[in-house]
Design a protein around this motif. Structure first.
Motif, PDB file in Angstrom:
ATOM      1  N   THR A 106      26.720  17.734  25.213  1.00 47.32           N
ATOM      2  CA  THR A 106      26.329  17.842  26.615  1.00 47.32           C
ATOM      3  C   THR A 106      27.411  17.337  27.559  1.00 47.32           C
ATOM      4  O   THR A 106      27.676  17.945  28.602  1.00 47.32           O
ATOM      5  CB  THR A 106      25.026  17.063  26.867  1.00 47.32           C
ATOM      6  N   TYR A 107      28.058  16.232  27.201  1.00 45.26           N
ATOM      7  CA  TYR A 107      29.002  15.565  28.096  1.00 45.26           C
ATOM      8  C   TYR A 107      30.426  16.078  27.892  1.00 45.26           C
ATOM      9  O   TYR A 107      30.797  16.477  26.778  1.00 45.26           O
ATOM     10  CB  TYR A 107      28.987  14.059  27.855  1.00 45.26           C
ATOM     11  N   PRO A 108      31.253  16.037  28.946  1.00 47.31           N
ATOM     12  CA  PRO A 108      32.687  16.285  28.754  1.00 47.31           C
ATOM     13  C   PRO A 108      33.258  15.258  27.781  1.00 47.31           C
ATOM     14  O   PRO A 108      32.771  14.117  27.729  1.00 47.31           O
ATOM     15  CB  PRO A 108      33.263  16.099  30.164  1.00 47.31           C
ATOM     16  N   PRO A 109      34.272  15.630  26.982  1.00 51.61           N
ATOM     17  CA  PRO A 109      34.775  14.727  25.941  1.00 51.61           C
ATOM     18  C   PRO A 109      35.182  13.350  26.444  1.00 51.61           C
ATOM     19  O   PRO A 109      34.859  12.331  25.804  1.00 51.61           O
ATOM     20  CB  PRO A 109      35.983  15.496  25.374  1.00 51.61           C
ATOM     21  N   ASP A 110      35.901  13.282  27.597  1.00 52.23           N
ATOM     22  CA  ASP A 110      36.356  11.980  28.070  1.00 52.23           C
ATOM     23  C   ASP A 110      35.193  11.115  28.540  1.00 52.23           C
ATOM     24  O   ASP A 110      35.165   9.906  28.290  1.00 52.23           O
ATOM     25  CB  ASP A 110      37.393  12.148  29.187  1.00 52.23           C
TER      26      ASP A 110
END
Length: 331
Positions: A106-110
């Motif tokens: 769901t979240y961006p990698p960083d």
């Protein structure tokens, strides 16, 4: 055993008897100067100093220390991360728990790494990624034998920033920020009066200000106020935002030598904090890639740009040579 609590809102209160140990809770939310003060407090008894807190929305110095303490270092420090999935009572599958994997998808990698993996990830939108507390923050003592310059970005609701600098004598000249006056909702008259009360004021020769400081809408301009109340000349010239950023970067990391040529005293907390706040807009599909940064949280950094350009000039931009077709002349 006696346990005392202190607030870091005023680092001067972080004093008293030498402790047997200190816990710096939510360290990333506190200024770098607080860490330095506490580091000095534990020196007498060689006591432990434990820094605890999340990286998210934290100061850059905290993530810098975590990175540095992952390897042998002069502080003899060690850093550890406790990721969300280490709580096996809630996530029995650990790193491969289905809920953790769902969050990762769901979240961006960083953002995922920082929020759940406890690994600091500098925002991709930071303007000055070259800045590092380890390289650019150190004690910069006032030298009364050398002249002082004031680099100024006037403001009111945001901040009225006065960056106080001296230069090294050897070439190429390094720049040392020995102090700052960084006030919000204060008039120019109040800022000037504060400057006149600092120890370095007798050594001030002149200053550099935003070109807008010449304007006087029905009142004295900032340039006129500094001349009348402070008896110092203030220079100004137009400096475009991209040009100012480029010149600033060459002092954070010199293109020729790779070394740092701009240093900030740790008490210059307003200036230092701006390095972690001054950002470009988030990258979106319909937004131009080369947009100007967000015009906020950059008062001292703008003042530095004006001062660097005034003293060292603009950075020459190399023009790309276009391959022109050969011309064959016939006689």
């Amino acid at each position: 055993h006696l346990v005392l609590t202190r607030t870091a809102s005023d680092v001067r209160t972080l004093a008293g008897e030498a402790p047997d140990g200190i816990i710096m809770a939510e360290a990333g939310q506190q200024p770098y100067e607080a860490f330095l003060r506490l580091r000095g407090r534990v020196a007498e008894k060689r006591a432990p100093l434990l820094l605890i807190g999340t990286f998210e929305h934290g100061s850059t110095w905290y993530s810098d220390l975590w990175q540095a303490w992952q390897a042998p270092n002069n502080d003899a420090g060690q850093s550890f991360s406790v990721p969300t999935w280490s709580n096996l009572a809630i996530f029995p599958g650990g790193r491969q728990d289905p809920e953790i994997l769902a969050l990762e998808a769901t979240y961006p990698p960083d953002v995922f790494q920082e929020r759940f993996g406890a690994v600091p990830c500098p925002p991709a939108t930071l303007v000055f990624k070259e800045f590092s507390h380890a390289r650019h923050v150190k004690r910069c003592k006032f030298d009364p034998t050398q002249p002082v310059q004031l680099w100024i970005d006037p403001g009111y609701a945001g901040a009225y920033a006065v960056v106080v600098v001296q230069f090294s004598e050897q070439e190429p000249r390094d720049v040392f920020q020995i102090d700052e006056v960084y006030w919000t909702q204060r008039t120019a008259q109040e800022v000037i009066l504060e400057c006149k009360g600092r120890e370095w004021w007798p050594s001030v020769h002149h200053g550099v200000i935003d070109v807008a400081g010449r304007q006087h809408p029905g009142m004295d301009s900032h340039v006129e106020l500094w001349r009348r109340l402070g008896n110092i000349a203030i220079a100004s010239q137009p400096v475009g935002i991209p040009d100012g950023i480029l010149r600033h970067r060459t002092f954070l990391r010199d293109p020729g030598s790779g070394r740092s040529r701009l240093f900030h005293d740790p008490r210059c907390t307003g200036t230092i904090a701006e390095y972690g706040k001054y950002k470009y807009h988030d990258i979106k599909e319909n937004r131009p890639v080369r947009e100007l940064p967000i015009d906020a949280d950059c008062h001292a950094l703008k003042a530095i740009a004006y001062g660097l350009v005034a003293n060292f000039g603009f950075v020459a931009r190399r023009r790309r040579r276009r391959n022109r077709p050969a011309v064959v002349r016939s006689r």
